[in-house]
Design a protein around this motif. Sequence first.
Motif: not given
Length: 458
Positions: A197-201, A204-210, A225-234
Motif C-alpha cells: 500500500a505504501t509503495e502504491r501511494v 500513484t499518489q492514490e490514498l485508497r485504504p486497505i 495506517f488507514n486513518s493516516m491515509l484518510q487524514a492525508l486524503d482530507a
Amino acid sequence: MIELFRRLVRPLTSRISLALRVAILTTLSVALTLGALSAIVYVTVASEFKSSLDDSMFRRANDAVAANYVPTEKNDAEDALTGVKAFVVRGGELFAPASADRDFPFDHHEVAVSIGTEKRSMRTLTYNGVSYRVVAVSASPGVALVLAQPMESIERALDRLKVILLLSSAAGVALAGIAGWAVAANGLRPVRRLTAATERVARTQELRPIEVSGSDELARLTTSFNSMLQALDASQHRQRQLVADAGHELRTPLTSLRTNIELIGQAADNDERSLSTEERQEIMGDVRSQLEEMTTLVGDLVELARDEPMRRDPEPLDFADVVTQSVDRVRLRAPAVTFDVELEPWLVFGESQLLERAVTNLLDNAAKWSPDGSTVRVRLAEGILTVADQGPGIDAADLPHVFDRFYRSSEARTLPGSGLGLSIVRRAADRHGGTVEAASGEGGGTLFTLTLPGSDDD
C-alpha cells in the motif's frame, strides 16, 4: 562479545527477509531446546542403567560373600557367577580362577577395599576393546571380592537411544522450521499488504485504504495506517479546495485591476481619449481598493493554507487590551457606526497578533453589515466576548456555514470581502482552546460569541 556477535551477524541477517529470519530463529530455538532435552534424557538413562547394574552386581557380590564363595583354581567363577568375571584381591595381588584372565587390570580402588580403607568401590574400564563395570566388596579382612561385567548390552541400548533421540530431534527441528516459516509468512501478510500500500501511494499518489482483517496488533496497525491515509486524503482535498477557491476569489480583483490598467493605458496612448481628473481619481481609488482586497485575501490565504499557524511566542496578556486595540482600529475604518464597548480584564495565555486579528475580523464583519448610524455592542466578561450588530442578521440556513472557508451568503457576494475572515476567527479560537459561535440577536442582527479560557484554567 555480544556486540562483536551482532556485528558479525547483522550483515548476514540484513540480506534475508523478515519471515526467513523468524523461521531461522524459531528453528534455532527448537533445536537448542530439543538438544538440551535429548542430552538430559541420554545422561539420565545412562546413569540409571549404570546405577541399576551397580545395584545388581553389589547384590550378587554380597550374596556370594554371604555364601562364602571365593574363586579358586578348582572352581570356575564363570559357572558360579554366570556372565561375570570374579577375582580376589589379597594383599595387593590379584588372584583369579584358572579359567579367568589373570592379566585383568585392577588398581587402587580394589586394593583400598581389600585393605579395609573402603567398604566397596565401583568404576568403568576398557579391557581388550570391551567396556566393563567393575565393583569390589570386602570378603574378609585383607581380601576383596571383585566382579567385572561387560557393558555391551547397556552400550547397545544407549546407542539405540542416541539414534532415536537424534532422529526425533532432527524431525522436530525440521517441523519447527516448516511451522516457523508458515506462521511467519502468514503472520506477516498484513505487513506485506501495508508495504504494498505504501509503495502504491508513493507510486500513484492514490490514498485508497486497505482491507482490515482480524483484531490483533497488525489489524490495529492497518487501521492506524488507514486513518493516516484518510487524514492525508482530507488534507489534499482541503488544499485543492483552497487553491480552487483562492483562484476563484482572486479572479475578480485581478480582472478589475486589468480593466482599470488597460483603461489608463489606452488613455495614455490616445490623447483624444484622455481621462478627466475625476475619472482618474475614481479609477485610482478603485485600483487601491482592489489592491487592498487582494492584500487582505493573500494574507488570509497564507494564514489558512498551513495545517498549523505560523509559530509565534505565546505570552500572558489581557484580552481586554487586545479588544480595545481592535475597536480603535475598526473605528477608523467605519466612522458611520457607533461602538458601545464594555470590557472587563481577562488574562489569557496566547498570541496577541492572532487574537487581535480575530477580534478585528469580528468587528469588521459587524461594521460591514450595520447600517449607518447604528450601534455595535461589544462586551467582555469572564472570558466571553460578544459582538452584536444591528444588521439584517444571518439566515438560519447560513448559520452552520459562516465559519467555513470562502463561504459567502447570497447577500454577501455583492459586498467586498474574501470569505476568510470568520475562518481565521475559528482558527484563533481553536488554537487558544476556545470556541466561537454565531446566532441571531434577540432584537435582530447577528450575535457572535468568542470564549477563551483564562491563563489559570486547565
